[in-house]
Design an enzyme around this catalytic site. Structure first.
Site, PDB file in Angstrom:
ATOM      1  N   HIS A 355      51.047  40.283  29.484  1.00 13.78           N
ATOM      2  CA  HIS A 355      51.019  41.749  29.467  1.00 13.78           C
ATOM      3  C   HIS A 355      51.726  42.257  28.209  1.00 13.78           C
ATOM      4  O   HIS A 355      52.958  42.164  28.080  1.00 13.78           O
ATOM      5  CB  HIS A 355      51.708  42.279  30.725  1.00 13.78           C
ATOM      6  CG  HIS A 355      51.529  43.744  30.952  1.00 13.78           C
ATOM      7  ND1 HIS A 355      52.005  44.379  32.085  1.00 13.78           N
ATOM      8  CD2 HIS A 355      50.929  44.706  30.213  1.00 13.78           C
ATOM      9  CE1 HIS A 355      51.712  45.666  32.022  1.00 13.78           C
ATOM     10  NE2 HIS A 355      51.062  45.891  30.889  1.00 13.78           N
ATOM     11  N   HIS A 361      55.372  40.255  27.802  1.00 12.56           N
ATOM     12  CA  HIS A 361      55.978  39.451  28.871  1.00 12.56           C
ATOM     13  C   HIS A 361      54.865  38.863  29.719  1.00 12.56           C
ATOM     14  O   HIS A 361      53.679  39.134  29.510  1.00 12.56           O
ATOM     15  CB  HIS A 361      56.927  40.302  29.725  1.00 12.56           C
ATOM     16  CG  HIS A 361      56.222  41.403  30.473  1.00 12.56           C
ATOM     17  ND1 HIS A 361      55.932  42.624  29.898  1.00 12.56           N
ATOM     18  CD2 HIS A 361      55.729  41.464  31.739  1.00 12.56           C
ATOM     19  CE1 HIS A 361      55.300  43.394  30.775  1.00 12.56           C
ATOM     20  NE2 HIS A 361      55.158  42.714  31.908  1.00 12.56           N
ATOM     21  N   ASP A 363      53.637  38.374  33.753  1.00 10.59           N
ATOM     22  CA  ASP A 363      53.827  38.798  35.147  1.00 10.59           C
ATOM     23  C   ASP A 363      53.415  37.656  36.073  1.00 10.59           C
ATOM     24  O   ASP A 363      52.247  37.251  36.101  1.00 10.59           O
ATOM     25  CB  ASP A 363      52.991  40.045  35.445  1.00 10.59           C
ATOM     26  CG  ASP A 363      53.505  41.264  34.692  1.00 10.59           C
ATOM     27  OD1 ASP A 363      54.729  41.474  34.693  1.00 10.59           O
ATOM     28  OD2 ASP A 363      52.678  41.977  34.087  1.00 10.59           O
ATOM     29  N   LYS A 560      16.783  46.045  52.302  1.00  7.63           N
ATOM     30  CA  LYS A 560      16.762  44.620  52.655  1.00  7.63           C
ATOM     31  C   LYS A 560      15.308  44.186  52.837  1.00  7.63           C
ATOM     32  O   LYS A 560      14.615  44.686  53.717  1.00  7.63           O
ATOM     33  CB  LYS A 560      17.551  44.360  53.934  1.00  7.63           C
ATOM     34  CG  LYS A 560      17.743  42.883  54.228  1.00  7.63           C
ATOM     35  CD  LYS A 560      18.617  42.669  55.465  1.00  7.63           C
ATOM     36  CE  LYS A 560      18.962  41.202  55.630  1.00  7.63           C
ATOM     37  NZ  LYS A 560      17.800  40.337  55.699  1.00  7.63           N
ATOM     38  N   ASP A 562      12.324  41.651  53.743  1.00  6.46           N
ATOM     39  CA  ASP A 562      12.105  40.574  54.707  1.00  6.46           C
ATOM     40  C   ASP A 562      11.192  39.522  54.083  1.00  6.46           C
ATOM     41  O   ASP A 562       9.964  39.566  54.226  1.00  6.46           O
ATOM     42  CB  ASP A 562      11.479  41.150  55.983  1.00  6.46           C
ATOM     43  CG  ASP A 562      11.615  40.181  57.146  1.00  6.46           C
ATOM     44  OD1 ASP A 562      12.195  39.107  56.952  1.00  6.46           O
ATOM     45  OD2 ASP A 562      11.131  40.503  58.244  1.00  6.46           O
ATOM     46  N   GLU A 694      13.474  45.854  56.637  1.00  7.38           N
ATOM     47  CA  GLU A 694      14.287  45.140  57.616  1.00  7.38           C
ATOM     48  C   GLU A 694      15.667  45.765  57.780  1.00  7.38           C
ATOM     49  O   GLU A 694      16.261  45.707  58.838  1.00  7.38           O
ATOM     50  CB  GLU A 694      14.434  43.674  57.198  1.00  7.38           C
ATOM     51  CG  GLU A 694      15.113  42.816  58.257  1.00  7.38           C
ATOM     52  CD  GLU A 694      15.323  41.394  57.776  1.00  7.38           C
ATOM     53  OE1 GLU A 694      15.140  41.131  56.582  1.00  7.38           O
ATOM     54  OE2 GLU A 694      15.678  40.554  58.606  1.00  7.38           O
TER      55      GLU A 694
END
Length: 846
Positions: A355, A361, A363, A560, A562, A694
């Protein structure tokens, strides 16, 4: 009183008072108790391993005084493992015993610990239950058969949530229903889930079920005790003895079929197991609870959300509160603590982020209690044995932050560049956070081995000083290139800062400005992505949900389709199509393969092969049985996994979709983009029903592609068609297996489906009472028997097992579609329609 000194696996045990009678009614002695636990140990110990135990001691047997003991006695042998847990009231520590081996098991039995009461969680992760338990306790006037009926109600509700459940008789008059989880979940989610199930059933079955504690309300009813799903409570273990005066009896797993048969026979005597009966059953059938040790399941998302947004007064809420206060999430592109991250199946998550804020430093973060415990390490992790580095404890971060890599704008908290420097899983070897010591073993891409976090003292009085120390053995130092490369993308800090691909500006005052920023975002740099071959990858899967998520800002919605799930890949060798299981489909769908030949080399798509009927609708039946009659066979692509030899799996869905849309633009009609929609879920559901889809798939916009995982980042909601149908018969069982239903065509009743699903025990019994009065010798269906044998048909041979009814009863039936030969696919019972006349029931248009 007889005693003995025995050696068990190298440990010497002084057993005492072996001939003392613990169960006066049967004459069962303390020696027999110890011998039972010895013989059952191979089955019992896996269910006790690493679980803190509350001892239930009865030194004078079941007629004497009992006392519960949580703290390991002062005379506990040093070879007995214990685990410290803070008391809930004052924070002092309790050393719970862990019964992980046979010597410890027999030592506790010698202490007259008749019953084994383990936690629902394992050490060291005592805040993460591996299961949910429902204790079904019959009140006065009710018995174990009544508890069985309640258990079926619980099971049916869990089935609807796609959660497998397992039953055990408690060894008393109750039934326990266990739901294995073995996934990243805390009590903040599991207890509200258990309570909601109990309250829902108590509301729906008020004359039968109660979910409240007062015993005065339980008379003649079954109490669903959900409160045992708590961090400091325990539940009697499977294969444990019970301290009943009329015993001994054993808490024993049973199949759902056994409970069903007991209710049907109205005889619960077969649900009580003596120690000898339990051992004989185990020798014959094995451990019916073995799946609880490994089966992974997830709770519904609204309950998992409680792990991220807990009540303000909960420990988790306090843990994240300082993080919330320091960040304005309308500005800062760090994720707010609102979505659940997930631990690996092999351990909890750790991450080290480099970071470059006001000072560079590292983390260091460890997953704990649904958050990331965090320390700022100015000089980075130590490599030399016993070398220590200052590690300042900082506020907890949400789990999603583990994969954040990008830029935090200057002027905001933590402004600067963030790199995922290392990521992986960790094991806790010793200690806990509140004791001020964590000895961990890391399994990362860079860091592998042992490190120790120890809390120190600061002269200024600060309470956040820790030290990160290298334990185990030294580790070879990383090269300068490794030190400055991301564990996720391989990029340097400079490249991450330059790309700014994770910067997100939310400008509510000026939407046009935000839009311009998005348009100006840099294109995906393929050189920064890991190389990948075009080969089969296990497809990512979606979790089934009972309702769609509403937040359109975070989710994409697709219809969705089928069809057949299909991966489509092209490299220099040509095109290959793979099924969900990795089988080749290239020859089965030659037109699709030919269309995919237009793709760039080294590209892999994920999508669905579907058949389109003459009305322009998707038809699974055509795809499966009559492809030659389909108007078209098309491939609808919804994801891009590999592009030009680079893996996109670790990129956000919106990035993958944008690249996919550009890729498919102008390609053959046989390969299409599966469109996403920005609409309210209710509108999408109506459209799905109208056009015969579906269901709906919802995907988090920033989800990664997780091969082979059924992730909550993708969810599916199925849409069922429905209509009234006449009940003309049934196939017998306990009391029936399936309803035989149909509708009128030209004044004659035609069979259309066998309906097995959708019944709970109570409803099945209620329906059966109505069926009995309508039994007749004549089959009411004009189109039976059917000559062609299919999975939906009723042939002459199958009709011999049917009970026919006068066609007077009407049922509401849900289903996915009509087949071309006039049957229903995936039929499910929804209820009886007493307001409908049977003669009016005809096939409805969809």
């Amino acid at each position: 009183m007889a005693g003995a000194s025995v050696k068990v696996r190298g440990k010497v045990l002084a057993l005492s008072n072996l001939d003392k009678v613990f169960y006066p009614e049967s004459g069962f002695t303390k020696g027999q108790v110890i011998e039972y636990y010895r013989r059952v140990s191979r089955y019992l110990l896996p269910h006790l391993k690493d679980r803190p135990i509350t001892l239930n001691r009865l030194p004078d047997g079941v007629t004497g005084q009992r006392f519960y003991e949580k703290n390991a006695p002062s005379y506990t042998p040093d070879w007995v493992k214990t685990f410290p847990i803070a008391r809930s009231n004052d924070g002092s520590m309790i050393d719970y015993i862990l019964i992980n081996d046979l010597p410890t098991l027999l030592w506790t039995a010698n202490l007259a610990n008749l019953e084994m009461h383990p936690f629902l969680a394992k050490a060291p992760h005592v805040d993460c239950p591996t299961m949910v338990v429902f204790d079904l306790d019959p009140g006065d006037g009710a018995d174990i058969l009544r508890a069985c009926e309640a258990a079926f109600l619980v099971k049916n509700l869990l089935d609807r949530l796609n959660l497998r459940s397992f039953a055990k008789v408690s060894g008393s008059k109750g039934i326990h229903v266990h739901v294995p989880l073995n996934s990243a979940v805390t009590y903040e989610a599991s207890q509200p889930f258990a309570k909601s199930i109990a309250v829902a059933l108590a509301t729906e079955h008020a004359g039968f079920i109660v979910a409240e504690m007062p015993k005065s309300k339980r008379a003649g009813k079954v109490f669903i005790d959900w409160s045992q799903n708590s961090e400091h409570k325990s539940t009697v273990a499977v294969y444990s003895l019970r301290a009943r005066v009329d015993g001994p009896f054993v808490a024993m797993p049973v199949s759902w079929e056994e409970l069903h048969q007991a209710v049907a026979r109205e005889d619960g005597r077969g649900l009580f197991f003596t120690p000898e009966a339990a051992l004989a059953r185990l020798a014959k059938s094995g451990d019916l609870f073995a799946p609880l040790l490994k089966l992974k399941q997830k709770l519904p998302k609204p309950f998992l959300q409680l792990m991220k947004d807990p009540p303000k007064n909960s420990p988790l809420g306090g843990a994240l509160e300082s993080y919330r206060r320091k960040r304005d999430f309308s500005k800062t592109p760090e994720p707010p603590p609102s979505r659940l991250g997930s631990a690996s199946a092999n351990g909890k998550l750790f991450v080290v982020q480099k970071h470059a804020a006001s000072r560079l430093h590292y983390d260091f973060r460890l997953e704990s209690s649904g958050t990331l415990k965090s320390w700022a390490v100015p000089k980075g992790p130590p490599y030399d044995l016993n070398e220590r580095r200052l590690a300042m404890a900082v506020e907890d971060h949400p789990l999603e932050y583990a994969r954040f890599e990008g830029v935090i704008p200057k002027g905001e908290y933590g402004g600067g560049t963030v790199m995922v420097w290392d990521i992986g899983t960790y094991e806790l070897i010793d200690g806990n956070y509140w004791q001020g010591k964590l000895h961990v073993r890391l399994h990362g891409k860079k860091l592998r081995g042992e490190w120790i976090l120890v809390k120190g003292r600061d002269r200024s009085g600060k309470d956040n000083v820790w030290f990160l120390i290298k334990g185990g053995s030294a580790m070879r130092r990383l090269s300068p290139k490794q030190e400055d490369s991301s564990a996720l993308t391989g990029r340097s800090m400079e490249k991450i800062a330059h790309a700014r691909d994770a910067v997100w500006h939310s400008n509510k005052e000026n939407p046009q400005a935000a839009l311009e920023i998005r348009r100006a975002a840099p294109a995906l740099d393929l050189e920064d992505l890991p190389r990948a071959k075009v080969e089969f990858i296990e497809p990512m899967l979606a979790e089934a949900v009972s309702e769609l998520p509403e937040n359109g800002a975070q989710w994409l919605y697709e219809m969705k389709l089928d069809g057949y799930r299909c991966l489509a890949g092209k490299d220099k060798r040509g095109v290959k199509l793979w099924s969900r299981r990795g089988n080749l489909l290239t020859k089965d769908f030659a037109a699709v393969a030919q269309a995919c030949a237009e793709l760039p080399d080294d590209t892999l798509l994920d999508g669905e092969v579907v058949a389109i009927d003459h009305r322009g609708k998707v038809s699974f039946n055509l795809l499966q049985h009559h492809r030659s009659q389909a108007q078209a066979i098309r491939y609808y692509a919804f994801d891009l996994l590999v592009y030009q030899g680079r893996s996109l799996c670790d990129r956000a869905l919106v990035e993958r979709r944008k690249l996919l849309a550009n890729l498919l633009d102008g390609m053959s009609e046989d390969i299409k983009l599966s469109e996403s929609f920005a609409a309210a879920p209710a509108d999408l559901i109506r459209s799905a029903k109208q056009f015969g889809f579906e269901g709906i798939i919802a995907k988090r916009k920033h989800s990664l592609y997780k091969p082979g995982k059924r992730s909550g980042d993708w969810v599916k909601f199925k849409v069922h068609c429905a209509q009234e149908l006449v009940v003309g018969g049934y196939t017998p069982d306990h009391p029936f297996d399936a309803l035989i239903v149909g509708c009128y065509e030209g004044g004659r009743l035609h069979f259309v489906a066998k309906v097995r699903n959708g019944f709970v025990p109570r409803v099945r019994q209620e329906v059966y009472q109505k069926l009995k009065a309508l039994v007749t010798d004549e089959c009411p269906f004009a189109n039976l028997p059917e000559k062609r044998r299919t999975m939906w048909a009723l042939t002459r041979e199958e009709m011999k097992n049917c009970v026919w009814l006068k066609p007077q009863l009407v049922a509401q039936i849900e289903f996915t579609e009509w087949t071309p030969d006039g049957h229903l696919r995936a039929a499910r019972f929804a209820g009886l329609r007493e307001d409908k006349s049977a003669r009016e029931v005809v096939r409805e248009a969809i």
